[in-house]
Motif scaffolding. Structure first.
Motif, PDB file in Angstrom:
ATOM      1  N   ALA A   1     -96.828  17.538 -69.585  1.00 58.45           N
ATOM      2  CA  ALA A   1     -96.847  16.155 -68.894  1.00 58.45           C
ATOM      3  C   ALA A   1     -97.635  16.436 -67.373  1.00 58.45           C
ATOM      4  O   ALA A   1     -97.328  17.549 -66.891  1.00 58.45           O
ATOM      5  CB  ALA A   1     -95.314  15.603 -68.561  1.00 58.45           C
ATOM      6  N   PRO A   2     -98.049  15.513 -66.837  1.00 60.25           N
ATOM      7  CA  PRO A   2     -98.471  14.094 -67.471  1.00 60.25           C
ATOM      8  C   PRO A   2     -99.375  14.354 -68.442  1.00 60.25           C
ATOM      9  O   PRO A   2    -100.392  15.135 -68.438  1.00 60.25           O
ATOM     10  CB  PRO A   2     -98.743  13.226 -66.335  1.00 60.25           C
ATOM     11  CG  PRO A   2     -99.501  14.222 -65.363  1.00 60.25           C
ATOM     12  CD  PRO A   2     -98.762  15.542 -65.383  1.00 60.25           C
TER      13      PRO A   2
ATOM     14  N   THR B   1    -102.000  11.934 -71.314  1.00 57.35           N
ATOM     15  CA  THR B   1    -102.469  10.586 -71.727  1.00 57.35           C
ATOM     16  C   THR B   1    -102.799  10.454 -73.486  1.00 57.35           C
ATOM     17  O   THR B   1    -103.069  11.562 -73.789  1.00 57.35           O
ATOM     18  CB  THR B   1    -103.913  10.163 -70.980  1.00 57.35           C
ATOM     19  OG1 THR B   1    -104.988  11.025 -71.441  1.00 57.35           O
ATOM     20  CG2 THR B   1    -103.879  10.076 -69.557  1.00 57.35           C
TER      21      THR B   1
ATOM     22  N   ALA C   1    -100.670   6.376 -70.534  1.00 58.54           N
ATOM     23  CA  ALA C   1     -99.829   7.524 -70.157  1.00 58.54           C
ATOM     24  C   ALA C   1     -98.995   7.592 -71.212  1.00 58.54           C
ATOM     25  O   ALA C   1     -98.285   6.455 -71.881  1.00 58.54           O
ATOM     26  CB  ALA C   1     -99.274   7.309 -68.873  1.00 58.54           C
TER      27      ALA C   1
ATOM     28  N   ALA D   1     -94.910   9.357 -72.589  1.00 58.35           N
ATOM     29  CA  ALA D   1     -93.795   9.705 -72.257  1.00 58.35           C
ATOM     30  C   ALA D   1     -93.110  10.602 -73.373  1.00 58.35           C
ATOM     31  O   ALA D   1     -93.359  10.456 -74.602  1.00 58.35           O
ATOM     32  CB  ALA D   1     -92.929   8.653 -71.793  1.00 58.35           C
TER      33      ALA D   1
END
Length: 65
Positions: A14-15, A17, A49, A51
């Motif tokens: 993380a982060p 895409t 993005a 998660a």
């Protein structure tokens, strides 16, 4: 973080895409992408993005007869 990529667990730092997931998975264009069941246009892949727990589907076209 861990996501589901084409139905299988896939780890990303993380982060990340949608474009990062495709690159790390070795999936080259052209492909269609969906995030949690929603189509994502190609122009939005780099800005979408991810998660932990997201479900990503990347589908490449099939040719032949």
């Amino acid at each position: 973080m861990e996501i589901l990529l084409n139905g299988r667990p896939f780890a990303l730092e993380a982060p990340a895409t949608l474009a990062d997931a495709a690159t790390r998975a070795g999936i080259a264009p052209p492909f269609a992408a969906a995030l949690n069941g929603n189509f994502v246009p190609r122009v939005a892949h780099a800005a979408t993005a991810l998660a932990a727990g997201d479900r990503v589907d990347l589908v490449q076209p099939v040719t032949g007869g």
